[in-house]
Scaffold this active site. Structure first.
Site, mmCIF file in Angstrom:
data_model
loop_
_atom_site.group_PDB
_atom_site.id
_atom_site.type_symbol
_atom_site.label_atom_id
_atom_site.label_comp_id
_atom_site.label_asym_id
_atom_site.label_seq_id
_atom_site.Cartn_x
_atom_site.Cartn_y
_atom_site.Cartn_z
ATOM 1 N N ARG A 1 0.829 -1.219 0.000
ATOM 2 C CA ARG A 1 0.000 0.000 0.000
ATOM 3 C C ARG A 1 0.862 1.267 0.000
ATOM 4 O O ARG A 1 0.405 2.314 -0.468
ATOM 5 C CB ARG A 1 -0.936 -0.003 1.199
ATOM 6 C CG ARG A 1 -2.162 -0.856 0.956
ATOM 7 C CD ARG A 1 -3.093 -0.792 2.140
ATOM 8 N NE ARG A 1 -4.419 -1.265 1.785
ATOM 9 C CZ ARG A 1 -5.351 -1.553 2.667
ATOM 10 N NH1 ARG A 1 -5.106 -1.432 3.960
ATOM 11 N NH2 ARG A 1 -6.535 -1.968 2.271
ATOM 12 N N LYS B 1 -14.772 -13.617 7.629
ATOM 13 C CA LYS B 1 -16.133 -13.299 8.074
ATOM 14 C C LYS B 1 -17.148 -13.332 6.943
ATOM 15 O O LYS B 1 -17.087 -12.543 6.007
ATOM 16 C CB LYS B 1 -16.161 -11.926 8.754
ATOM 17 C CG LYS B 1 -15.491 -11.943 10.110
ATOM 18 C CD LYS B 1 -15.641 -10.624 10.818
ATOM 19 C CE LYS B 1 -17.000 -10.491 11.501
ATOM 20 N NZ LYS B 1 -17.137 -9.174 12.178
ATOM 21 N N GLY C 1 -6.651 -6.216 0.899
ATOM 22 C CA GLY C 1 -5.330 -6.159 1.503
ATOM 23 C C GLY C 1 -4.782 -7.545 1.786
ATOM 24 O O GLY C 1 -3.620 -7.838 1.473
ATOM 25 N N GLY D 1 -12.545 -4.014 1.576
ATOM 26 C CA GLY D 1 -13.933 -3.578 1.703
ATOM 27 C C GLY D 1 -14.318 -2.629 0.582
ATOM 28 O O GLY D 1 -15.426 -2.696 0.042
HETATM 29 C C1 3PG Z 1 -8.620 -1.693 5.043
HETATM 30 O O1 3PG Z 1 -7.557 -2.208 5.365
HETATM 31 O O2 3PG Z 1 -9.643 -2.357 4.810
HETATM 32 C C2 3PG Z 1 -8.657 -0.212 4.834
HETATM 33 O O3 3PG Z 1 -7.445 0.377 5.171
HETATM 34 C C3 3PG Z 1 -9.791 0.387 5.635
HETATM 35 O O4 3PG Z 1 -9.600 0.102 6.989
HETATM 36 P P1 3PG Z 1 -10.859 -0.122 7.922
HETATM 37 O O5 3PG Z 1 -11.530 -1.368 7.455
HETATM 38 O O6 3PG Z 1 -10.306 -0.233 9.317
HETATM 39 O O7 3PG Z 1 -11.753 1.083 7.758
HETATM 40 MG MG MG Z 2 -11.216 -3.398 6.183
#
Ligand code: 3PG
Ligand code: MG
Length: 401
Positions: free
Chosen positions: A43, A208, A358, A382
């Site tokens: 990232r 999940k 990720g 997400g």
């Molecule tokens: C992730 O890793 O999904 C993004 O950086 C967003 O993070 P979050 O899900 O904690 O909002």
């Molecule tokens: Mg996330």
């Protein structure tokens, strides 16, 4: 991306030399729990094209990001300091680190920037205002952040699905553009919506099922096949009437999964065998067992070889593939074969392949797979799922004029 969204080139064309440019990045990288070291810097590398262009153009670049999920107050384990170090190495230039986000250190750091220099502010989520559901509280924090820039660049694709101050409220306060990464992500993901080339196969994993229900619902009418592995498969196996031992299970989702299976028209493929272990540990005793024969004292930590073979066959001939979520606990070598096998099967298709998330992106690199054998590796988990669900993404909506 909608034509009304301006991008980095538009900003560069105006000239940014000597101007302060606030860049929202997603530098939420995985850290080793013991050593605190960055285990995957994908990232950070992903935002270099945007930062490099701004540095080149002589901007005073103020970068902000979240890391992990601290609860609105400073928490040293989530400090961005190690990220500042790594970013500096990659940019081959010092990155001036502010030990707070909008306080004295941040103000002094931003004030001291010379043209073409880069600062990184401490974790946005050390401040309650960042994630607050209260518009006024979020707005007050956005005011403080916006004071650090004369223009705003959103290059945090991984966070565009969050209605957070730095993503949603700052662009309302500054001239705003999409960065190179956000632009590319949206261009690629838009190829998966509408009329993807068929067969279109989606592979979903991760822990999940509740996180994935909406995307499964949204994808079912579109996909030709949906392969499900990872921790989330056990709730589906349970819905099929199988006992899953001590495997990850979301009891309250069993019925929903059963309904999805009933409506899936045979498109959903589940594991036929799993690697079941005595404990969640790298050296736990384990065996491959049929998916309908998981011993009561064991938990499934990977999909088995027969499943990999079945998934490989289901992927063969695909023209479009989207993969989100590992098939097992790939961080432990004993439970990495499923993820590796499916990843290799994806690279062997001549499909347009997109890896979202990720964890799946980190898995590709951790398993030593060739990143270039995938069409696109998204930095958003997400975010890419919500994009495919056709939801309004607060970060993208905020960039529209
Ligand atoms: C992730 O890793 O999904 C993004 O950086 C967003 O993070 P979050 O899900 O904690 O909002
Ligand atoms: Mg996330």
């Amino acid at each position: 991306m909608s034509a009304s969204i301006r991008n980095l080139d538009d900003l560069l064309a105006e000239g940014v030399s000597g101007r302060r440019v606030l860049v929202r990045a997603d530098l939420n990288v995985p850290l080793d729990k013991q050593t605190g070291e960055i285990t995957d810097d994908g990232r950070i590398r992903a935002v270099l094209p945007t930062l490099g262009a701004l540095v080149q153009a002589g901007a005073k670049v103020v970068v902000c990001s979240h890391l992990g999920r601290p609860k609105g107050a400073p928490d040293p384990q989530y400090s961005l300091r190690p990220v500042a170090g790594r970013l500096g190495e990659l940019l081959d230039a010092p990155v001036h680190f502010a030990t707070d986000t909008v306080g004295e250190s941040a103000r002094a750091t931003v004030d001291a920037l010379a043209d073409g220099q880069v600062a990184l502010l401490e974790n946005l989520r050390f401040n309650r205002g960042e994630t607050s559901k209260d518009d006024t509280e979020r707005g007050a924090f956005a005011d403080q952040l916006a004071a650090f820039g004369e223009a705003y660049v959103d290059d945090a694709f991984g966070a565009v699905h969050r209605k957070h101050a730095s993503v949603h409220d700052v662009p309302a306060r500054l001239p705003h553009v999409a960065g190179r990464l956000v632009l590319r992500e949206v261009e690629v993901l838009s190829r998966l919506t509408g009329e993807p080339e068929r067969p279109y196969v989606v592979v979903l994993g991760g822990s999940k099922v509740s996180d994935k229900l909406a995307v499964i619902e949204a994808l079912l009418p579109t996909v030709d096949r949906l392969l499900i592995g990872g921790g989330m498969c056990f709730t589906f196996l349970k819905a099929q009437g199988h006992e899953v031992g001590t495997s990850l299970l979301e009891e309250e989702m069993v019925e929903t999964c059963g309904n999805l299976l009933a409506r899936a028209d045979g498109k959903i493929l589940l594991p036929v065998d799993v690697v079941a272990a005595d404990a969640f540990a790298p050296d736990a005793a384990h065996d491959t067992v049929p998916a309908d024969g998981i011993p009561s004292h064991r938990l499934g930590l990977d999909i088995g070889p027969e499943t990999v073979a079945g998934f490989t066959a289901a992927l063969a001939g695909a023209k479009t593939v989207f993969w989100n979520g590992p098939m097992g606990v790939f961080e432990m070598p004993a439970f990495a074969n499923g993820t590796r096998g499916v990843a290799e099967a994806i690279t062997k298709t001549d499909a347009f392949t997109v890896v979202g998330g990720g964890d799946s992106a980190a898995a590709v690199r951790a398993l030593g797979l060739d990143e270039s054998s995938f069409g696109h590796i998204s930095t958003g988990g997400g975010a890419s799922l919500e994009y495919l669900e056709d939801k309004t993404l607060p970060g993208i909506a905020a960039l529209e004029n």
